[in-house]
Write a protein that holds these residues in place. Structure first.
Motif, PDB file in Angstrom:
ATOM      1  N   LEU A  41      -3.857   8.385  -4.830  1.00  0.00           N
ATOM      2  CA  LEU A  41      -4.972   9.109  -5.872  1.00  0.00           C
ATOM      3  C   LEU A  41      -4.162   9.423  -7.013  1.00  0.00           C
ATOM      4  CD1 LEU A  41      -6.285  11.685  -3.637  1.00  0.00           C
ATOM      5  CD2 LEU A  41      -7.338   9.510  -3.545  1.00  0.00           C
ATOM      6  N   LEU A  42      -2.747   9.217  -7.146  1.00  0.00           N
ATOM      7  CA  LEU A  42      -2.677   9.402  -8.845  1.00  0.00           C
ATOM      8  C   LEU A  42      -2.687   7.972  -8.929  1.00  0.00           C
ATOM      9  CD1 LEU A  42      -0.863  10.459 -11.281  1.00  0.00           C
ATOM     10  CD2 LEU A  42       0.968  10.241  -9.202  1.00  0.00           C
ATOM     11  N   SER A  43      -2.225   6.982  -8.417  1.00  0.00           N
ATOM     12  CA  SER A  43      -2.121   5.262  -8.911  1.00  0.00           C
ATOM     13  C   SER A  43      -3.833   5.086  -9.207  1.00  0.00           C
ATOM     14  CB  SER A  43      -1.970   4.621  -7.937  1.00  0.00           C
ATOM     15  OG  SER A  43      -0.229   4.922  -6.918  1.00  0.00           O
ATOM     16  N   SER A  44      -4.374   5.848  -8.297  1.00  0.00           N
ATOM     17  CA  SER A  44      -6.042   5.228  -8.864  1.00  0.00           C
ATOM     18  C   SER A  44      -6.476   5.347 -10.282  1.00  0.00           C
ATOM     19  CB  SER A  44      -6.850   6.161  -7.914  1.00  0.00           C
ATOM     20  OG  SER A  44      -6.391   5.569  -6.609  1.00  0.00           O
ATOM     21  N   PHE A  45      -5.853   6.814 -11.223  1.00  0.00           N
ATOM     22  CA  PHE A  45      -5.916   6.769 -12.129  1.00  0.00           C
ATOM     23  C   PHE A  45      -5.844   5.473 -12.928  1.00  0.00           C
ATOM     24  CE2 PHE A  45      -5.966  11.106 -10.566  1.00  0.00           C
ATOM     25  CZ  PHE A  45      -7.025  11.944 -11.338  1.00  0.00           C
ATOM     26  N   ALA A  46      -5.196   5.013 -12.864  1.00  0.00           N
ATOM     27  CA  ALA A  46      -4.457   3.630 -13.690  1.00  0.00           C
ATOM     28  C   ALA A  46      -5.442   2.504 -13.226  1.00  0.00           C
ATOM     29  CB  ALA A  46      -3.324   3.072 -13.717  1.00  0.00           C
ATOM     30  N   CYS A  47      -5.950   2.335 -11.668  1.00  0.00           N
ATOM     31  CA  CYS A  47      -6.869   1.418 -11.343  1.00  0.00           C
ATOM     32  C   CYS A  47      -6.704   1.222  -9.918  1.00  0.00           C
ATOM     33  CB  CYS A  47      -6.544   0.108 -11.525  1.00  0.00           C
ATOM     34  SG  CYS A  47      -7.290  -1.161 -10.620  1.00  0.00           S
ATOM     35  N   ALA A  48      -7.659   2.103  -9.124  1.00  0.00           N
ATOM     36  CA  ALA A  48      -8.475   1.999  -7.995  1.00  0.00           C
ATOM     37  C   ALA A  48      -7.387   0.660  -6.751  1.00  0.00           C
ATOM     38  CB  ALA A  48      -9.290   1.892  -8.115  1.00  0.00           C
ATOM     39  N   ILE A  49      -7.333   0.084  -7.229  1.00  0.00           N
ATOM     40  CA  ILE A  49      -6.946  -0.830  -6.628  1.00  0.00           C
ATOM     41  C   ILE A  49      -5.254  -1.322  -6.186  1.00  0.00           C
ATOM     42  CG2 ILE A  49      -6.577  -3.848  -6.776  1.00  0.00           C
ATOM     43  CD1 ILE A  49      -8.946  -4.418  -8.333  1.00  0.00           C
ATOM     44  N   PRO A  50      -4.646  -0.795  -7.249  1.00  0.00           N
ATOM     45  CA  PRO A  50      -2.860  -0.075  -6.321  1.00  0.00           C
ATOM     46  C   PRO A  50      -2.829   0.539  -5.926  1.00  0.00           C
ATOM     47  CG  PRO A  50      -3.020  -0.290  -8.729  1.00  0.00           C
ATOM     48  CD  PRO A  50      -4.457  -1.039  -8.912  1.00  0.00           C
ATOM     49  N   GLY A  51      -4.115   1.367  -6.389  1.00  0.00           N
ATOM     50  CA  GLY A  51      -4.476   3.005  -5.347  1.00  0.00           C
ATOM     51  C   GLY A  51      -4.672   2.639  -4.484  1.00  0.00           C
ATOM     52  N   ILE A  52      -5.239   1.640  -3.765  1.00  0.00           N
ATOM     53  CA  ILE A  52      -5.844   1.532  -2.500  1.00  0.00           C
ATOM     54  C   ILE A  52      -5.081   0.423  -2.198  1.00  0.00           C
ATOM     55  CG2 ILE A  52      -7.232   0.319  -1.033  1.00  0.00           C
ATOM     56  CD1 ILE A  52      -9.750   0.504  -3.026  1.00  0.00           C
ATOM     57  N   MET A  53      -4.321  -0.246  -2.237  1.00  0.00           N
ATOM     58  CA  MET A  53      -2.316  -0.732  -1.529  1.00  0.00           C
ATOM     59  C   MET A  53      -1.434  -0.178  -1.640  1.00  0.00           C
ATOM     60  SD  MET A  53      -2.709  -4.113  -4.347  1.00  0.00           S
ATOM     61  CE  MET A  53      -0.757  -4.546  -4.366  1.00  0.00           C
ATOM     62  N   ALA A  54      -1.489   1.295  -1.717  1.00  0.00           N
ATOM     63  CA  ALA A  54      -0.414   2.135  -2.271  1.00  0.00           C
ATOM     64  C   ALA A  54      -0.778   3.032  -0.798  1.00  0.00           C
ATOM     65  CB  ALA A  54      -0.527   3.165  -2.408  1.00  0.00           C
ATOM     66  N   ALA A  55      -2.182   3.059  -0.573  1.00  0.00           N
ATOM     67  CA  ALA A  55      -2.093   3.742   0.627  1.00  0.00           C
ATOM     68  C   ALA A  55      -2.315   2.872   2.498  1.00  0.00           C
ATOM     69  CB  ALA A  55      -3.973   3.679   0.821  1.00  0.00           C
TER      70      ALA A  55
END
Length: 223
Positions: A110-124
Protein backbone atom coordinates in the motif's frame (compact mmCIF):
# COMPACT_ATOMS: atom_id res chain seq x y z
CA UNK A 1 7.26 7.74 19.68
CA UNK A 2 7.84 4.93 17.20
CA UNK A 3 4.69 5.85 15.28
CA UNK A 4 5.63 9.55 15.18
CA UNK A 5 9.13 8.67 14.02
CA UNK A 6 7.64 6.41 11.35
CA UNK A 7 5.40 9.25 10.11
CA UNK A 8 8.44 11.54 9.91
CA UNK A 9 10.41 8.92 7.96
CA UNK A 10 7.56 8.44 5.47
CA UNK A 11 7.18 12.21 5.06
CA UNK A 12 10.91 12.52 4.38
CA UNK A 13 10.78 9.60 1.94
CA UNK A 14 7.94 11.02 -0.15
CA UNK A 15 9.33 14.55 0.00
CA UNK A 16 12.70 13.34 -1.25
CA UNK A 17 11.05 11.47 -4.13
CA UNK A 18 9.10 14.53 -5.28
CA UNK A 19 12.21 16.68 -4.85
CA UNK A 20 14.80 14.43 -6.50
CA UNK A 21 12.78 12.80 -9.28
CA UNK A 22 11.53 15.82 -11.34
CA UNK A 23 14.98 16.82 -12.76
CA UNK A 24 15.61 13.23 -13.87
CA UNK A 25 12.07 12.97 -15.25
CA UNK A 26 12.69 16.14 -17.27
CA UNK A 27 15.92 14.65 -18.66
CA UNK A 28 14.14 11.43 -19.64
CA UNK A 29 11.27 13.33 -21.25
CA UNK A 30 13.68 15.63 -23.06
CA UNK A 31 15.69 12.69 -24.36
CA UNK A 32 12.61 10.98 -25.76
CA UNK A 33 11.42 14.27 -27.28
CA UNK A 34 14.81 14.72 -28.94
CA UNK A 35 14.63 11.24 -30.42
CA UNK A 36 11.11 11.95 -31.65
CA UNK A 37 12.29 15.23 -33.26
CA UNK A 38 15.24 13.44 -34.87
CA UNK A 39 12.97 10.75 -36.31
CA UNK A 40 10.43 13.35 -37.45
CA UNK A 41 13.10 15.33 -39.32
CA UNK A 42 14.31 12.28 -41.25
CA UNK A 43 10.98 10.85 -42.32
CA UNK A 44 8.70 12.36 -44.93
CA UNK A 45 5.25 13.53 -43.81
CA UNK A 46 2.76 10.71 -43.75
CA UNK A 47 1.14 7.98 -41.74
CA UNK A 48 4.43 6.24 -40.87
CA UNK A 49 5.99 9.36 -39.34
CA UNK A 50 2.80 10.13 -37.41
CA UNK A 51 2.70 6.56 -36.13
CA UNK A 52 6.32 6.59 -34.94
CA UNK A 53 6.50 10.16 -33.60
CA UNK A 54 3.01 10.78 -32.23
CA UNK A 55 2.15 7.17 -31.44
CA UNK A 56 5.11 4.96 -30.50
CA UNK A 57 7.60 7.52 -29.17
CA UNK A 58 4.93 9.67 -27.50
CA UNK A 59 3.53 6.56 -25.81
CA UNK A 60 6.98 5.50 -24.63
CA UNK A 61 7.58 9.01 -23.24
CA UNK A 62 4.34 8.86 -21.26
CA UNK A 63 5.50 5.63 -19.60
CA UNK A 64 9.26 5.98 -19.03
CA UNK A 65 8.90 9.45 -17.53
CA UNK A 66 7.62 7.82 -14.32
CA UNK A 67 10.51 5.34 -14.08
CA UNK A 68 12.68 7.68 -11.93
CA UNK A 69 9.98 8.00 -9.25
CA UNK A 70 9.35 4.25 -9.19
CA UNK A 71 13.09 3.50 -9.11
CA UNK A 72 13.70 5.94 -6.25
CA UNK A 73 10.82 4.51 -4.26
CA UNK A 74 12.19 0.99 -4.68
CA UNK A 75 15.67 2.24 -3.73
CA UNK A 76 14.52 3.95 -0.54
CA UNK A 77 12.29 1.03 0.46
CA UNK A 78 15.21 -1.35 -0.17
CA UNK A 79 17.44 0.78 2.09
CA UNK A 80 14.82 0.79 4.85
CA UNK A 81 14.38 -2.95 4.48
CA UNK A 82 18.11 -3.55 4.41
CA UNK A 83 18.71 -1.73 7.69
CA UNK A 84 15.86 -3.59 9.43
CA UNK A 85 13.42 -0.70 9.80
CA UNK A 86 10.74 -1.80 7.36
CA UNK A 87 9.87 -4.85 9.47
CA UNK A 88 9.36 -2.59 12.47
CA UNK A 89 7.15 -0.26 10.40
CA UNK A 90 4.99 -3.23 9.40
CA UNK A 91 4.69 -4.15 13.09
CA UNK A 92 3.58 -0.60 13.94
CA UNK A 93 0.91 -0.65 11.22
CA UNK A 94 -0.41 -4.14 11.94
CA UNK A 95 -2.90 -3.08 14.64
CA UNK A 96 -4.43 -0.43 12.35
CA UNK A 97 -4.59 -2.71 9.30
CA UNK A 98 -6.07 -5.64 11.24
CA UNK A 99 -9.10 -3.49 12.03
CA UNK A 100 -9.64 -3.12 8.27
CA UNK A 101 -9.29 -6.83 7.54
CA UNK A 102 -5.69 -6.60 6.34
CA UNK A 103 -2.40 -7.43 8.01
CA UNK A 104 0.85 -5.66 8.67
CA UNK A 105 2.35 -7.26 5.57
CA UNK A 106 -0.06 -5.22 3.43
CA UNK A 107 1.66 -2.04 4.54
CA UNK A 108 4.57 -2.12 2.08
CA UNK A 109 2.39 -2.77 -1.03
CA UNK A 110 0.00 0.00 0.00
CA UNK A 111 2.91 2.34 0.65
CA UNK A 112 4.37 1.57 -2.77
CA UNK A 113 1.00 2.36 -4.36
CA UNK A 114 1.43 6.03 -3.46
CA UNK A 115 4.17 6.14 -6.10
CA UNK A 116 2.47 3.78 -8.54
CA UNK A 117 -0.17 1.09 -8.08
CA UNK A 118 1.67 -1.33 -10.39
CA UNK A 119 4.73 -1.87 -8.13
CA UNK A 120 2.31 -1.89 -5.18
CA UNK A 121 0.43 -4.79 -6.72
CA UNK A 122 3.73 -6.48 -7.57
CA UNK A 123 4.88 -6.13 -3.96
CA UNK A 124 1.75 -7.96 -2.77
CA UNK A 125 3.31 -11.21 -3.95
CA UNK A 126 5.23 -11.37 -0.67
CA UNK A 127 1.96 -11.88 1.28
CA UNK A 128 1.60 -15.61 1.86
CA UNK A 129 -2.11 -15.69 2.66
CA UNK A 130 -4.19 -15.66 -0.56
CA UNK A 131 -7.10 -13.74 1.01
CA UNK A 132 -4.89 -10.94 2.31
CA UNK A 133 -2.96 -10.85 -0.97
CA UNK A 134 -6.08 -10.44 -3.14
CA UNK A 135 -7.59 -7.88 -0.77
CA UNK A 136 -4.39 -5.83 -0.85
CA UNK A 137 -4.29 -5.98 -4.66
CA UNK A 138 -7.87 -4.70 -4.90
CA UNK A 139 -7.28 -1.84 -2.47
CA UNK A 140 -3.89 -0.71 -3.82
CA UNK A 141 -5.22 1.24 -6.86
CA UNK A 142 -7.33 3.41 -4.54
CA UNK A 143 -4.19 5.07 -3.19
CA UNK A 144 -3.33 8.38 -4.85
CA UNK A 145 -0.38 7.51 -7.08
CA UNK A 146 2.10 10.06 -8.40
CA UNK A 147 0.43 10.03 -11.84
CA UNK A 148 -2.59 11.73 -10.27
CA UNK A 149 -0.53 14.50 -8.73
CA UNK A 150 -0.43 16.68 -11.92
CA UNK A 151 -4.22 16.33 -12.16
CA UNK A 152 -4.60 17.36 -8.53
CA UNK A 153 -2.36 20.38 -9.12
CA UNK A 154 -4.37 21.34 -12.20
CA UNK A 155 -7.68 21.11 -10.35
CA UNK A 156 -6.36 23.10 -7.39
CA UNK A 157 -4.99 25.82 -9.66
CA UNK A 158 -8.20 26.03 -11.68
CA UNK A 159 -10.87 25.88 -8.99
CA UNK A 160 -9.32 26.59 -5.56
CA UNK A 161 -8.52 30.19 -4.62
CA UNK A 162 -5.02 30.81 -3.27
CA UNK A 163 -6.03 32.23 0.11
CA UNK A 164 -4.63 31.54 3.59
CA UNK A 165 -6.38 29.16 5.95
CA UNK A 166 -6.05 30.33 9.52
CA UNK A 167 -2.34 31.13 9.32
CA UNK A 168 -0.57 32.99 6.49
CA UNK A 169 1.74 30.19 5.24
CA UNK A 170 -1.04 27.57 5.17
CA UNK A 171 -2.80 28.01 1.83
CA UNK A 172 -6.14 26.58 0.78
CA UNK A 173 -4.76 24.69 -2.29
CA UNK A 174 -2.33 22.83 -0.01
CA UNK A 175 -5.19 21.86 2.31
CA UNK A 176 -7.28 20.66 -0.64
CA UNK A 177 -4.35 18.66 -2.04
CA UNK A 178 -3.77 16.99 1.32
CA UNK A 179 -7.49 16.29 1.59
CA UNK A 180 -7.43 14.53 -1.80
CA UNK A 181 -4.73 12.18 -0.59
CA UNK A 182 -6.57 11.66 2.71
CA UNK A 183 -9.79 10.91 0.84
CA UNK A 184 -8.05 8.14 -1.11
CA UNK A 185 -6.82 6.56 2.13
CA UNK A 186 -10.28 6.81 3.74
CA UNK A 187 -12.02 5.25 0.73
CA UNK A 188 -9.39 2.48 0.58
CA UNK A 189 -9.93 1.76 4.28
CA UNK A 190 -13.71 1.62 3.81
CA UNK A 191 -13.45 -0.67 0.78
CA UNK A 192 -11.02 -2.96 2.60
CA UNK A 193 -13.37 -3.21 5.58
CA UNK A 194 -16.43 -3.89 3.38
CA UNK A 195 -14.65 -6.56 1.31
CA UNK A 196 -13.18 -8.24 4.38
CA UNK A 197 -16.66 -8.34 5.92
CA UNK A 198 -18.39 -9.77 2.82
CA UNK A 199 -16.59 -11.35 -0.11
CA UNK A 200 -13.28 -11.97 1.67
CA UNK A 201 -14.78 -12.90 5.01
CA UNK A 202 -12.57 -15.15 7.06
CA UNK A 203 -10.76 -15.50 10.37
CA UNK A 204 -7.99 -13.00 11.02
CA UNK A 205 -4.59 -14.29 10.00
CA UNK A 206 -1.88 -14.32 12.65
CA UNK A 207 0.85 -11.80 11.99
CA UNK A 208 4.17 -13.48 12.66
CA UNK A 209 7.24 -11.44 11.81
CA UNK A 210 10.86 -11.83 12.77
CA UNK A 211 12.40 -8.48 13.62
CA UNK A 212 15.93 -8.46 12.16
CA UNK A 213 18.74 -6.78 13.98
CA UNK A 214 19.78 -3.25 13.09
CA UNK A 215 22.50 -3.26 10.44
CA UNK A 216 23.92 -1.27 7.56
CA UNK A 217 22.19 -2.11 4.25
CA UNK A 218 24.25 -4.28 1.92
CA UNK A 219 24.94 -2.29 -1.24
CA UNK A 220 24.77 -5.33 -3.52
CA UNK A 221 21.37 -6.38 -2.15
CA UNK A 222 19.94 -2.84 -2.38
CA UNK A 223 21.15 -2.34 -5.97
Amino acid sequence: WGTLFFAAVMLLLFSSIFWLAPPIMDLVSGAVDSIAAWVGDRLPPGALRDLLVEGVLAGISGVVVFVPQIAMLFLFVAILEGCGYLARAAYLMDRLLVGLGLSGKSFVPLLSSFACAIPGIMAARTIENRRDRLLTILVAPLMSCSARLPVYFLLCAAFVPDVPVGIPFLRLPAVVLTSMYALGVIVAAAVAWILSSTIFRGPPQPFVLELPGWRWPQAAVVL
